[in-house]
Design an enzyme around this catalytic site. Structure first.
Site, PDB file in Angstrom:
ATOM      1  N   GLY A 122       0.834  -1.200   0.000  1.00 15.07           N
ATOM      2  CA  GLY A 122       0.000   0.000   0.000  1.00 15.07           C
ATOM      3  C   GLY A 122       0.865   1.245   0.000  1.00 15.07           C
ATOM      4  O   GLY A 122       1.977   1.256  -0.542  1.00 15.07           O
ATOM      5  N   SER A 123       0.358   2.263   0.683  1.00 12.72           N
ATOM      6  CA  SER A 123       1.019   3.571   0.596  1.00 12.72           C
ATOM      7  C   SER A 123       2.371   3.608   1.298  1.00 12.72           C
ATOM      8  O   SER A 123       3.123   4.565   1.109  1.00 12.72           O
ATOM      9  CB  SER A 123       0.110   4.641   1.195  1.00 12.72           C
ATOM     10  OG  SER A 123      -1.097   4.661   0.456  1.00 12.72           O
TER      11      SER A 123
END
Lengths: 522, 491
Positions: free
Chosen positions: B221-222
């Site tokens: 993810g981020s």
């Protein structure tokens, strides 16, 4: 020869050329006493190490047990000193050490208390050892001359055959682990074959010493081999048949091999004809091959031997699991062993009897096993040395045969567990648990000591054509023609009594042992 | 007859020689092969019969061998038999089982624990001479029991993993994986009981025997935006305040797929923003475009500097984290998706912690390790770990810039839940989509204090944890990271 020999060799040497009778100074057997002390120290030491390693302390009965073992060994030493003072001094200590190490290992396996060790019973085996030593003492005490046994040549044959057949008798015969080699009498399990090997050795010695000429000289020569006459083959066929019968009906390859090997070896000793060895090996090999084809249990043994690590054979019931497990144990021991009580010898089935060799290998290592093999080698080679030295043909054959049967049994057992040859169910002499084996092997020791006493006793032989001073032996010699033959080492048709006369330079001491190594040979 | 007797004596001698050779063959030549045969139960007995060394955390053994009255001699006991504590350490200790094998530290430090390591030859020689049994060495771990406990408690009943590392050394201070298991039930000697327990755990929900911290791949993810930002800064064309495109929606190159921000938010009214701000609010469209601008190769190179593509030996091997290989299939749209930690990127929690640790350590990636000291039975130090630098992942200036950007994330970005009064915490959140209609995996990675980092941490909570579809990294994972940092800093 060793320094030990000189204890009594020296005074004989001094007599060279003298006209007086040799001085009969009995050896003090200091060497034997010293070696016995070493052997007892090692045996008791092993026993103590087992207890210290497994229990952390010596049991209350330790000193009683150790002292009784020492008392028995020293008692045997005294009996030998009194009744067979000239006997070989290394055999008894070597055997006491082997027996002591065996007891320590059985005790060690018993103390492990694992399910596989239930059969181990050190106290019982100690009793059997004691009985064996006492029996050996009795034989030495009451059998004053081994030549007396020759009177019982054919009795010995019958006793031997009966002993072999006993396990097949319904009611007393017992089948244990597939082999019908046990009898059960009065709460005791015995392996009569262990005693039969002594009876057969006596029979072979008596039979061969009387018939060796016929066996050796009659018959045609084919391809450089002196073939015997067919009619002389009779007793040999009987023994061959008995060996195969053991194999077939009792499923015991080891005992069968032992009997036949003993017979072939003694036949060769007596006749000096290699053809007999060849014939014997061919006959046994043929019989065994046929048996391997005809009987699945024999064939299975061969499979186990050749393909022990094959997973299918390893996992098979009655497959190679036991052998391989023994090899794992030995490998675990490596060069120096795990130490007493530190390994896992009890993982091998029958680790205290048939597989005591691998148990020892695991805990005392390759070093220890080589020492054990050397101890056996001492016993066997001293037995053969006795055969060389003794002056009568019967004694030569008996001593040679008994020494060889110990060597052969060791070879079959150790070769079996190390996969040199197929595994058979024989016990390691003096070490494995088992009353019959201990008693029989102690009797063999007694006979070897008795014969070696006779071999090494300086005898007052006739000098310059005179009749000797009339020792007991003279009388015996008269009734035993082979004795004189053996002394000369020539073919029997040469009259030996005359030979001594015809060679005035030959002194009595030279005949006995000119350089301590020649025995009665030419 | 004497001639034949002599010949027979020679035959006997040959027989004895044959026996000596066969005995030597078994006990010397073939010994190694026989000792290592799988069917040789002595191998197991030999190991079990010796006292195995303990695994020590703090001053307490978390695994120890106690003498028992069985043929095996010793029973391995974890955390004194306390199931909760045993579960807490199970991902690190692993188990040592007669039936089920050996895992984790029990496996990778086996030769020290059982006393057979080459380095222990002096000790073994002493044992040989004194007749003592071989004893195993003790293995002391870098785990800090307070941090481990904090991570364990903070994760609660959620599935996931926590890894805490000391940035300057690589010491692993905590490693938690949930759900966990009690290794004591696997270590029993009864074949039947141990086998049944193993089967039960194999079939259990959530693979409790897996150490998620090093063995499970998650989409980062981020958190992967840290790698993009590092690659951008390292390229020399970008600074923290460089303005980059940040459109409302971003069409993946060569496709009609529109990429949106979390909650379809607008990152910037001007459709442009600084790199630092893009990281602070975790703007997907900005980083997708940045990724395409930088190119897959530059990002892969940066990822590999952080440790992607290779295993960490801590000493057990972690799974290698993946960034897609160059090739025809790795088209710009895939590059864009990878840049926001979706698509083909997969990482272990340990790898994410190592990214933070490298940034915290001025750009130097240190070798992570679990075993601090090995002591032989007489407490002599046999082996003592010293920190080892793997490589420079980024330059010190990049590290410093990234640190400032990450402080911004916690101060007034997506990671405010990780704030600790009086401490500058640097962090990055992550919320990774897995499958349609499945709650996302939530991430948080952080280090603190920002100017003098004592700990770097990575937290993953599977499928949103207790918050389910409402979850974001900042809400679910950041508080856990904060708890771990507080445990290290003692606040």
């Amino acid at each position: 020869m060793s320094a030990l020999e000189n204890v009594h060799g020296a005074p004989v040497e001094d007599e060279r050329g003298a006209t007086v009778a040799p001085r009969q100074r009995r050896p003090l057997r200091i060497a034997e006493l010293f070696l016995l002390c070493v052997a007892l120290t090692a045996g008791v030491g092993a026993f103590a190490l087992v207890h210290l390693s497994l229990d952390g302390a010596l049991p209350g009965s330790f000193w009683a047990q150790s002292l009784s073992l020492a008392a028995l060994a020293l008692g045997a030493h005294i009996v030998v000193r009194l009744r067979a003072p000239w006997a070989d001094q290394t055999i008894l200590p070597a055997v006491v050490l082997l027996n002591g190490l065996g007891l320590a290992m059985i005790q060690r396996i018993q103390l492990s208390g694992t399910p596989g060790a239930e059969g181990a019973n050190a106290a019982r085996n100690m009793q059997w050892s004691a009985l064996g030593i006492i029996l050996a003492c009795l034989v030495i005490w009451f059998l004053k001359d081994h030549r007396l046994l020759r009177r019982y040549t054919y009795t010995a044959m019958i006793v031997g055959l009966v002993l072999v057949a006993l396990p097949l008798v319904p009611g007393i015969g017992q089948r244990i682990n597939g082999a019908q080699i046990w009898i059960h009498v009065g709460g005791l399990s015995l392996q009569p074959a262990e005693f039969a090997k002594i009876a057969f050795a006596v029979f072979f010695a008596g039979y061969l010493v009387a018939n060796r000429d016929t066996l050796a000289l009659a018959g045609k020569k084919v391809l450089g081999l002196q073939l015997p006459r067919l009619r002389d083959l009779g007793p040999i066929l009987i023994v061959w048949g008995a060996s195969l019968a053991v194999l077939v009906f009792q499923r015991d390859l080891g005992t069968s091999l032992l009997f036949f090997g003993l017979f072939v070896a003694m036949l060769y000793l007596a006749t000096e004809r290699f053809s007999w060895v060849l014939i014997g090996l061919l006959m046994f090999g043929g019989g065994a091959f046929a048996a391997a084809q005809a009987f699945p249990h024999v064939g299975a043994r061969i499979d186990v031997w050749l393909h022990a690590f094959d997973p299918e054979i390893y996992n098979r019931r009655g497959g190679s699991g036991q052998v391989v497990s023994g090899l794992f144990g030995m490998a675990n021991g490596g060069l120096f062993g795990t130490g007493w009580g530190e390994g896992y010898p009890y993982l091998v089935p029958f680790s205290f009897s048939d597989f005591i060799y691998t148990s020892l290998g695991e805990e005392i290592g390759l070093t220890g096993l080589l020492a054990v093999l050397l101890l056996y080698l001492i016993v066997v080679e001293r037995g053969l040395r006795t055969a060389l030295g003794v002056r009568d043909g019967f004694g030569k054959l008996l001593a040679g045969g008994l020494a060889f049967v110990v060597a052969l049994q060791l070879f079959v057992v150790v070769g079996g567990v190390t996969r040199l040859i197929p595994l058979t169910g024989l016990t390691l002499p003096f070490m494995a648990q088992g009353g019959s084996s201990l008693l029989a092997n102690w009797i063999i020791v007694a006979l070897l000591l008795r014969i070696s006493d006779s071999a090494r006793r300086p005898s007052a032989l006739p000098v310059r054509g005179q009749v000797g001073p009339g020792r007991k032996a003279t009388g015996t010699r008269e009734e035993d023609g082979d004795d004189a033959y053996a002394r000369g080492g020539h073919e029997p048709d040469v009259e030996t009594g005359a030979r001594v006369v015809s060679r005035p330079g030959t002194t009595p001491t030279e005949i006995v042992r000119p350089h301590g190594d020649q025995g009665g040979d030419r | 007859m004497n001639t034949t007797l002599r010949r027979l004596a020679s035959v006997v001698m040959v027989m004895f020689l044959a026996l000596m050779v066969s005995t030597s063959w078994v006990q010397y030549v073939q010994a190694d092969k026989l000792n290592n045969d799988n069917r040789n139960v002595r191998k197991i007995y030999r190991e079990y019969g010796n006292a195995r060394g303990p695994i020590v955390v703090g001053d307490q053994p978390v695994a120890a061998s106690t003498p028992v009255d069985s043929p095996f001699g010793y029973q391995r006991v974890y955390a004194d038999g306390d199931p909760q504590r045993a579960q807490m350490y199970a991902p690190v200790t692993g188990f040592y089982s007669l039936v089920n094998g050996t895992t984790m530290i029990e496996r990778s430090e086996n030769s020290f624990l059982n006393g057979q390591a080459d380095a222990l030859w002096v000790s073994r020689l002493q044992n040989l001479l004194t007749g003592r049994k071989t004893e195993g060495s003790s293995v002391e771990l870098t785990i800090d029991p307070a941090v481990q406990q904090a991570a364990w408690d903070a994760l609660g009943d959620q599935r996931g993993a926590v890894v805490a590392v000391e940035p300057s050394t690589g010491k692993i201070l905590a490693m938690v994986s949930k759900p966990s298991y009690d290794p004591n039930v696997l270590a029993v000697h009864s074949t039947r009981e141990a086998g049944a327990a193993y089967q039960e755990l194999l079939n259990a929900d959530g693979n409790p025997m897996t150490n998620r911290a090093i063995s499970t791949h998650y989409p980062p993810g981020s958190t992967f935006k840290l790698v993009d930002a590092a690659a951008a800064l390292e390229s020399g064309t970008y600074q923290a305040d460089s303005s980059i495109p940040a459109p409302h929606r971003y069409t993946l190159p060569g496709t009609r797929t529109e990429l949106r921000n979390f909650g379809d938010e607008v990152c910037s009214p001007t459709d442009e923003m600084s790199l630092a701000d893009a990281l602070r609010i975790s703007c997907n469209t900005a980083f997708a475009d940045l990724g395409v601008q930088l190119g897959g190769d530059a990002i892969r190179e940066q990822a590999e500097k952080f440790g992607f593509g290779s295993r960490f030996e801590i000493p057990m091997s972690s799974a290698a984290s993946n960034y897609p290989a160059a090739g025809d299939a790795f088209t710009p749209d895939r590059v864009a998706l990878s840049a926001i930690g979706q698509g083909d990127v997969a990482t272990t929690p340990l790898q994410v912690a190592m990214i933070s640790a490298a940034i915290a350590n001025g750009g130097e990636l240190m070798q992570p390790y679990l075993v601090q000291t090995v002591r032989d039975p007489s407490l002599e130090v046999v082996q003592d770990a010293s920190p080892r630098k793997v490589r420079d992942a980024v330059s010190p200036s990049t590290a410093s810039a990234l640190t400032d950007m990450m402080v911004g994330v916690v101060r007034n970005g997506t990671g405010t839940a990780a704030q600790i009064p009086g401490v500058d915490v640097a962090g990055k959140s992550g919320t990774a989509q897995t499958a349609p209609n499945t709650p996302p995996h939530t991430w948080f990675t952080a280090f603190a204090p920002a100017q003098d980092p004592q700990v770097a941490v990575a937290v993953v909570v599977e499928n949103g944890g207790t918050l389910s579809n409402e979850a974001t990294g900042g809400r679910v994972a950041a508080p856990i990271a904060r708890a771990v940092i507080q445990a290290v800093l003692g606040r």
